[in-house]
Design an enzyme around this catalytic site. Structure first.
Site, PDB file in Angstrom:
ATOM      1  N   GLY A 160       5.623  32.186 -25.297  1.00 55.50           N
ATOM      2  CA  GLY A 160       6.181  30.830 -25.300  1.00 55.50           C
ATOM      3  C   GLY A 160       6.033  30.127 -23.970  1.00 55.50           C
ATOM      4  O   GLY A 160       6.917  29.372 -23.567  1.00 55.50           O
ATOM      5  N   ALA A 161       4.915  30.360 -23.288  1.00 51.38           N
ATOM      6  CA  ALA A 161       4.723  29.750 -21.967  1.00 51.38           C
ATOM      7  C   ALA A 161       3.783  28.553 -22.014  1.00 51.38           C
ATOM      8  O   ALA A 161       3.334  28.076 -20.970  1.00 51.38           O
ATOM      9  CB  ALA A 161       4.212  30.789 -20.976  1.00 51.38           C
ATOM     10  N   THR A 162       3.480  28.060 -23.212  1.00 52.13           N
ATOM     11  CA  THR A 162       2.621  26.873 -23.286  1.00 52.13           C
ATOM     12  C   THR A 162       3.426  25.595 -23.082  1.00 52.13           C
ATOM     13  O   THR A 162       2.845  24.523 -22.907  1.00 52.13           O
ATOM     14  CB  THR A 162       1.902  26.811 -24.648  1.00 52.13           C
ATOM     15  N   GLY A 165       7.748  23.893 -22.181  1.00 52.24           N
ATOM     16  CA  GLY A 165       9.182  24.068 -21.977  1.00 52.24           C
ATOM     17  C   GLY A 165       9.587  25.101 -20.942  1.00 52.24           C
ATOM     18  O   GLY A 165       9.026  25.187 -19.842  1.00 52.24           O
ATOM     19  N   ILE A 166      10.592  25.879 -21.318  1.00 56.37           N
ATOM     20  CA  ILE A 166      11.203  26.845 -20.407  1.00 56.37           C
ATOM     21  C   ILE A 166      10.189  27.904 -19.965  1.00 56.37           C
ATOM     22  O   ILE A 166      10.132  28.272 -18.791  1.00 56.37           O
ATOM     23  CB  ILE A 166      12.418  27.505 -21.107  1.00 56.37           C
ATOM     24  N   GLY A 167       9.396  28.373 -20.899  1.00 56.04           N
ATOM     25  CA  GLY A 167       8.415  29.422 -20.583  1.00 56.04           C
ATOM     26  C   GLY A 167       7.362  28.948 -19.603  1.00 56.04           C
ATOM     27  O   GLY A 167       6.994  29.677 -18.667  1.00 56.04           O
ATOM     28  N   SER A 222      20.562  32.280 -26.538  1.00 57.79           N
ATOM     29  CA  SER A 222      21.173  30.941 -26.487  1.00 57.79           C
ATOM     30  C   SER A 222      22.661  31.046 -26.793  1.00 57.79           C
ATOM     31  O   SER A 222      23.097  31.922 -27.556  1.00 57.79           O
ATOM     32  CB  SER A 222      20.522  30.041 -27.533  1.00 57.79           C
ATOM     33  N   TYR A 249      19.264  29.715 -36.988  1.00 57.36           N
ATOM     34  CA  TYR A 249      18.832  29.806 -35.589  1.00 57.36           C
ATOM     35  C   TYR A 249      19.882  30.579 -34.769  1.00 57.36           C
ATOM     36  O   TYR A 249      19.547  31.457 -33.975  1.00 57.36           O
ATOM     37  CB  TYR A 249      18.623  28.405 -35.023  1.00 57.36           C
TER      38      TYR A 249
END
Ligand SMILES: NC(=O)c1ccc[n+]([C@@H]2O[C@H](COP(=O)([O-])OP(=O)(O)OC[C@H]3O[C@@H](n4cnc5c(N)ncnc54)[C@H](OP(=O)(O)O)[C@@H]3O)[C@@H](O)[C@H]2O)c1
Length: 286
Positions: free
Chosen positions: A16-18, A20-22, A145, A172
């Site tokens: 998930g580094a493409t 936001g947070i990542g 979260s 979620y």
């Protein structure tokens, strides 16, 4: 066991580094001298992220591995590729996540939020454990979260056939609770190995999160944006958990703003943690 000594020079596999947070975490970790490998489902978005990281952290070497975390076959192939390429993996960051307003199934017939947010980290971590334990000291960090608060794991309806509702928000929350219970049980199993497992809440962060759920959700996110923190602030605790010597003293913890915080009672239920591990093993049975 040698001291941690920061993330510089260490191989960091991050999902998930493409965006936001990542992406913000990968930039900061690269600045600090880490060797990041981005796990991405889109080669184009990965290339864009690599450019952003290299622009922000001049000279950084950034690798990419391709995988769709919704698919167990793809996660297994990712683990094979990672182990073939890297003799040592000192950090695994399970950060990718999503919310789906309508119930959908993964290629394996698993409800999609559960597949991406919980089973993918579970499968990737467990398959990579031999490489992580051979690379000690090592760290595993999972992005959870505060949305876990109020959730329970629906052990009698794991695929959310009867309990789906609320535009996917309750589901979620269940997956984010699963992230914490997974971390608790993982830390118990890894005690004494030199591999720590922790998770964290990034705060409410202005990212692309929820953009996949139509105009209404996108408008909702846009309206709430002024109340959200930036991605770098959201990534701060993640970077700290990976880089700081201090964070190495804790395993099985849930953090917010670099502090150990108490998650919900459901997230502290050790019996639920071990039961979740057993049912997750069954769900990823090849
Ligand atoms: N934003 C918040 O306020 C907030 C609050 C608490 C927790 N979190 C958690 O923070 C984490 C990161 O979210 P974010 O806010 O940074 O959201 P984001 O901007 O939407 O980023 C999500 C990342 O996950 C990746 N991803 C999603 N599904 C994937 C799949 N099937 N295979 C591979 N990669 C996939 C996305 O890749 P693509 O670029 O291909 O879409 C993207 O890189 C999530 O675990 C989320 O639950 C966020």
């Amino acid at each position: 066991m040698p001291p941690w000594g920061g993330v510089a020079g260490k191989r960091v596999l991050i999902t998930g580094a493409t965006r936001g947070i990542g992406l913000a975490a990968a930039i900061e970790l690269a600045r600090r001298g880490a060797q990041p490998t981005l796990v991405a489902r889109s080669e184009a978005r990965a290339a864009d992220a690599v450019s952003q990281i290299q622009a922000a952290a001049g000279g950084a070497t950034v690798d990419v591995l391709t995988a769709d975390l919704a698919s167990q076959a793809s996660v297994r192939q990712l683990a094979v590729d990672a182990q073939a390429r890297y003799p040592r993996i000192q950090v695994l960051i399970n950060n990718a996540g999503a919310i789906y307003a309508s119930r959908q199934l993964s290629p394996d017939g698993i409800e999609l939020t559960w597949a991406v947010n919980h089973l993918a980290p579970f499968l990737l971590t467990t398959v990579l454990l031999p490489r992580l334990t051979a690379s000690t000291p090592a760290r595993i960090v999972t992005t959870s979260s505060d949305a876990h608060r109020g959730a329970q794991i629906p052990f009698d309806d794991l695929n959310a056939q009867r309990t789906w509702g609320g535009f996917g928000f309750p589901r979620y929350g269940q997956t984010k609770l699963a992230n914490i219970l997974f971390t608790v049980e993982l830390a118990r199993r890894l005690a004494g190995t030199g591999v720590t497992a922790n998770c964290f809440h990034p705060g409410f962060v202005a990212t692309g999160f929820n953009r996949n759920n139509g105009l209404l959700m996108r408008v909702g996110m846009a309206i709430s944006r002024p109340f959200a923190r930036g991605a770098s602030k959201g990534a701060q605790t993640l970077v700290w958990l990976v880089d700081s010597d201090t964070a190495g003293a804790t395993t099985g913890g849930y953090f917010f703003d670099e502090r150990l915080v108490t998650p919900s009672a459901a997230a502290q239920d050790r019996e639920a943690a071990s039961r979740l591990w057993r049912v997750s093993e069954a769900q990823v049975q090849a």
